[in-house]
Design a protein around this motif. Sequence first.
Motif, PDB file in Angstrom:
ATOM      1  N   PRO A   1      21.239  -0.601 -12.547  1.00  0.00           N
ATOM      2  CA  PRO A   1      20.593   0.687 -11.858  1.00  0.00           C
ATOM      3  C   PRO A   1      19.187   0.673 -12.206  1.00  0.00           C
ATOM      4  O   PRO A   1      18.764   0.387 -13.279  1.00  0.00           O
ATOM      5  N   LEU A   2      18.430   0.974 -11.151  1.00  0.00           N
ATOM      6  CA  LEU A   2      16.833   1.244 -11.296  1.00  0.00           C
ATOM      7  C   LEU A   2      16.269   2.507 -11.206  1.00  0.00           C
ATOM      8  O   LEU A   2      16.883   3.274 -10.256  1.00  0.00           O
ATOM      9  N   SER A   3      15.506   3.219 -12.048  1.00  0.00           N
ATOM     10  CA  SER A   3      14.487   4.291 -11.612  1.00  0.00           C
ATOM     11  C   SER A   3      13.997   4.294 -10.248  1.00  0.00           C
ATOM     12  O   SER A   3      13.733   3.155  -9.796  1.00  0.00           O
ATOM     13  N   THR A   4      13.474   5.183  -9.788  1.00  0.00           N
ATOM     14  CA  THR A   4      12.612   5.327  -8.364  1.00  0.00           C
ATOM     15  C   THR A   4      11.406   4.286  -8.774  1.00  0.00           C
ATOM     16  O   THR A   4      10.786   3.682  -7.819  1.00  0.00           O
ATOM     17  N   MET A   5      10.600   4.533  -9.741  1.00  0.00           N
ATOM     18  CA  MET A   5       9.210   3.614 -10.087  1.00  0.00           C
ATOM     19  C   MET A   5       9.737   2.352 -10.185  1.00  0.00           C
ATOM     20  O   MET A   5       9.110   1.387  -9.666  1.00  0.00           O
ATOM     21  N   GLU A   6      10.848   2.045 -10.602  1.00  0.00           N
ATOM     22  CA  GLU A   6      11.319   0.516 -10.769  1.00  0.00           C
ATOM     23  C   GLU A   6      11.729   0.006  -9.652  1.00  0.00           C
ATOM     24  O   GLU A   6      11.328  -1.166  -9.121  1.00  0.00           O
TER      25      GLU A   6
ATOM     26  N   GLN B   1      10.026  -3.345  -7.934  1.00  0.00           N
ATOM     27  CA  GLN B   1      10.723  -4.586  -7.553  1.00  0.00           C
ATOM     28  C   GLN B   1      10.337  -4.907  -6.008  1.00  0.00           C
ATOM     29  O   GLN B   1      10.456  -5.952  -5.863  1.00  0.00           O
ATOM     30  N   ARG B   2      10.229  -4.012  -5.210  1.00  0.00           N
ATOM     31  CA  ARG B   2       9.760  -4.185  -3.889  1.00  0.00           C
ATOM     32  C   ARG B   2       8.569  -4.624  -3.834  1.00  0.00           C
ATOM     33  O   ARG B   2       8.103  -5.584  -2.929  1.00  0.00           O
TER      34      ARG B   2
ATOM     35  N   VAL C   1       0.900  -1.148   0.027  1.00  0.00           N
ATOM     36  CA  VAL C   1      -0.021  -0.186   0.008  1.00  0.00           C
ATOM     37  C   VAL C   1       0.823   1.420  -0.021  1.00  0.00           C
ATOM     38  O   VAL C   1       0.596   2.317  -0.660  1.00  0.00           O
ATOM     39  N   GLU C   2       1.941   1.271   0.610  1.00  0.00           N
ATOM     40  CA  GLU C   2       2.981   2.344   0.866  1.00  0.00           C
ATOM     41  C   GLU C   2       3.620   2.667  -0.551  1.00  0.00           C
ATOM     42  O   GLU C   2       3.892   3.777  -0.826  1.00  0.00           O
ATOM     43  N   HIS C   3       3.881   1.501  -1.170  1.00  0.00           N
ATOM     44  CA  HIS C   3       4.515   1.670  -2.501  1.00  0.00           C
ATOM     45  C   HIS C   3       3.670   2.312  -3.414  1.00  0.00           C
ATOM     46  O   HIS C   3       3.945   2.924  -4.322  1.00  0.00           O
ATOM     47  N   ILE C   4       2.407   1.856  -3.293  1.00  0.00           N
ATOM     48  CA  ILE C   4       1.402   2.483  -4.335  1.00  0.00           C
ATOM     49  C   ILE C   4       1.118   3.799  -4.065  1.00  0.00           C
ATOM     50  O   ILE C   4       0.813   4.675  -4.970  1.00  0.00           O
ATOM     51  N   ASN C   5       1.080   4.157  -2.674  1.00  0.00           N
ATOM     52  CA  ASN C   5       0.947   5.605  -2.377  1.00  0.00           C
ATOM     53  C   ASN C   5       2.201   6.470  -3.170  1.00  0.00           C
ATOM     54  O   ASN C   5       1.847   7.375  -3.561  1.00  0.00           O
ATOM     55  N   ALA C   6       3.216   5.947  -2.907  1.00  0.00           N
ATOM     56  CA  ALA C   6       4.249   6.754  -3.652  1.00  0.00           C
ATOM     57  C   ALA C   6       4.442   6.681  -4.953  1.00  0.00           C
ATOM     58  O   ALA C   6       4.783   7.708  -5.659  1.00  0.00           O
ATOM     59  N   MET C   7       4.155   5.546  -5.644  1.00  0.00           N
ATOM     60  CA  MET C   7       4.102   5.223  -7.274  1.00  0.00           C
ATOM     61  C   MET C   7       2.744   6.244  -7.781  1.00  0.00           C
ATOM     62  O   MET C   7       2.942   6.571  -8.846  1.00  0.00           O
TER      63      MET C   7
ATOM     64  N   LEU D   1       9.454 -12.742 -11.869  1.00  0.00           N
ATOM     65  CA  LEU D   1      10.923 -11.922 -11.777  1.00  0.00           C
ATOM     66  C   LEU D   1      11.703 -12.267 -13.013  1.00  0.00           C
ATOM     67  O   LEU D   1      12.920 -11.394 -13.285  1.00  0.00           O
ATOM     68  N   GLU D   2      11.150 -13.128 -14.194  1.00  0.00           N
ATOM     69  CA  GLU D   2      11.750 -13.359 -15.214  1.00  0.00           C
ATOM     70  C   GLU D   2      11.837 -11.961 -16.269  1.00  0.00           C
ATOM     71  O   GLU D   2      10.470 -11.620 -16.333  1.00  0.00           O
ATOM     72  N   GLY D   3      12.686 -11.933 -16.900  1.00  0.00           N
ATOM     73  CA  GLY D   3      12.575 -10.852 -18.074  1.00  0.00           C
ATOM     74  C   GLY D   3      12.791  -9.372 -17.530  1.00  0.00           C
ATOM     75  O   GLY D   3      12.611  -8.434 -18.421  1.00  0.00           O
ATOM     76  N   LEU D   4      12.980  -9.145 -16.158  1.00  0.00           N
ATOM     77  CA  LEU D   4      12.988  -7.744 -15.615  1.00  0.00           C
ATOM     78  C   LEU D   4      14.391  -7.241 -15.343  1.00  0.00           C
ATOM     79  O   LEU D   4      15.310  -8.147 -15.543  1.00  0.00           O
TER      80      LEU D   4
END
Length: 694
Positions: free
Chosen positions: A651-656, A660-661, A588-594, A644-647
Amino acid sequence: MWRRLIYHPEVNYALRQTLVLCLPVGIGLLLGNLQLGLLFSLVPACCNIAGLDTPHKRFFKRLIVGGTLFATSSLIMQLLLLYTAVPLPIILMVMALLLGVTAEISALHARLLPASLIAAIFTLSMAGNMPIWKPMVLYVSGTIWYGVFNWFWFWMWREQPLRETLSLLYRQLAEYCEAKYGMLTQHADPETALPPLLARQQKAVDLITICYQQLHMLSANQQNGYKHLLRSFQIALDLQEHISVSLHQPAEVQKLVAKSHAEAVIRWNAQTIAARLRVLADDILYHRYPQRFTMEKQIEALEKIARQNPDNPVGQFCHYHFSRIARVLRIQRPLYARDLMEDRQRRLPLWAALKSYLSLKSAALRNAARLGVMLTIASLFGAFLHLPKPYWILMTVMFVTQNGYGATRVRILHRSAGTIAGLAIAGIALHFHFPQSIALAAMLVITLVSYLFIRQSYGWATIGFTVTAVYTLQLLTLSAEQFIVPRLIDTLLGCLIAFGGMVWLWPQWQSGLLRQNAHDALEKDQDAIRLILSNDPEPTPLAWQRMKVNQAHNALFNSLNQAMQEPGFNSHYLADMKLWVTHSQFIVEHINAMTTLAREHNMLTPDLAQRYLQSCEIALQRCQQRLQYDGPGETQDANILDPLEGLPSGPLSTMEQHLQRILGHLSTMHTISSVAWRQRPHHGIWLNRLRRSD
């Protein structure tokens, strides 16, 4: 000073309830008919339980419906008792089943069921002592008085109910912000740190839901007088969005704290925000204009730490969100213009509600049948004790019966303890033979004090109400002393019957409903991720979907809290579910940030967004399937691809990073489910081998 007194929620509520009860008594005393005034004051009790004092765009229509049901219940009770041989238990059972259809119309209409039954029980005490028409006229005129008084009261304080909720919301956000960012080093272990934060987050989202309901019921979007409160509500939505984002990076937090004085700076920012939110809460409640505000020094100190530690994401994370919170508090306007989408809950038409009600799966039917059986048992106990009118046992059953096991248990304890103490105080006071004027003045003061405490402590309020009830009997019959011991026995019997009814009569155990609520939470998460990763997400649907995610998680969290209070629960199962809900909160907290990132067009490329969306849907599907089946998880998930296959890696962007989390949390939740569902308690028919949606 007078603002703090008159606008204080408890004082305002106590004054309103005391005046609507005591003015009829005072008028009856002046007209020389005190007994009629005391009887007239019984009607507001029915109106309170029915929620007829709820500000609503259909305020007078609800009053008409409520008054009609009260009068009809009174008429049916008197006619069947006086002119037929129908036993009282059958009358109560049939009335409960007939009135139970109100719960299918809407949650607010559901409150008409207990209120109408209480009106019938009050009539039981008056039947045979006065003409048939008199109780009916009493209910109709009492409801009219109650409606007119409350309409006038809300006309004088038109915005006060919404102001009170918004003030509570700002205070809750202040406590949540202070607790979350106050001591970062204490948040290393999520199993001990997160539950208190979850409770505060839950209260904030519950208050936001209440605000949505109030705005919808009042049609506040169409009234100019509510514009400043609508702006305050949208500001609160922005604040909740930025406060309740995920900071669960214990290793990075510890690195930053060890290398700098970041913890003190972040705590400084959090305490400044919390103090400002408490000031705004008072400004909203007491009708004051907010003063100028700035926290430039705090944000500059945070920016300096983020600049000095470019490789640590915690500094940038805190600076990003705190700077936006500071901007909202400084300009006192929401970060973006949004249309507040109204509450989607709709009331069913009567015929559609009746069709739904006549199903064995109907929760409203089960609740009505439960009440009917409890009232039947209470009336049979009254017959066994040779009570011609067991109205006190029946009223106790109605007053202490709540929606869930935990709430009913607490209400029973408060009711029984308060009644014992109140009867003891009243019994001692009756021996002093106070004059009528002193008794009435004392009853007025006791009523006011009781209403000051009723929303905080039902037990203390029950003491006062018991004393006033005994003195009411004394003024009506002049022989209240002989009622004290029987009323004590009746109260204890009513509490025992209500407790047994909640435990053994078709209980809706929350531990059995956890699976449905967990499935609903995952479904809302999936809808939100789809919207966030779409090509061009619009701000208003994004904000509304984010709130639905928060509300679905809160329903799951409430179920877990109530399940832990139920008798005979499986402690290992609930411990696993507590961990499952913890990971759900992180999602839920990740969705709030996204949601914030998507609104600011911090997006992924279409191809990358599609790959992440497919991975999230695979992971969510695995969790949902694990919730649906009781068998071993491996057989059901063998044909599902690894999410997780194909990801991309590296270095990842903030959204990524957020996505991932989320995938990591979903993987852990699936593992927990494989253990938890097989050891869960089975409470009857509410769990089947395959989850069946209603």
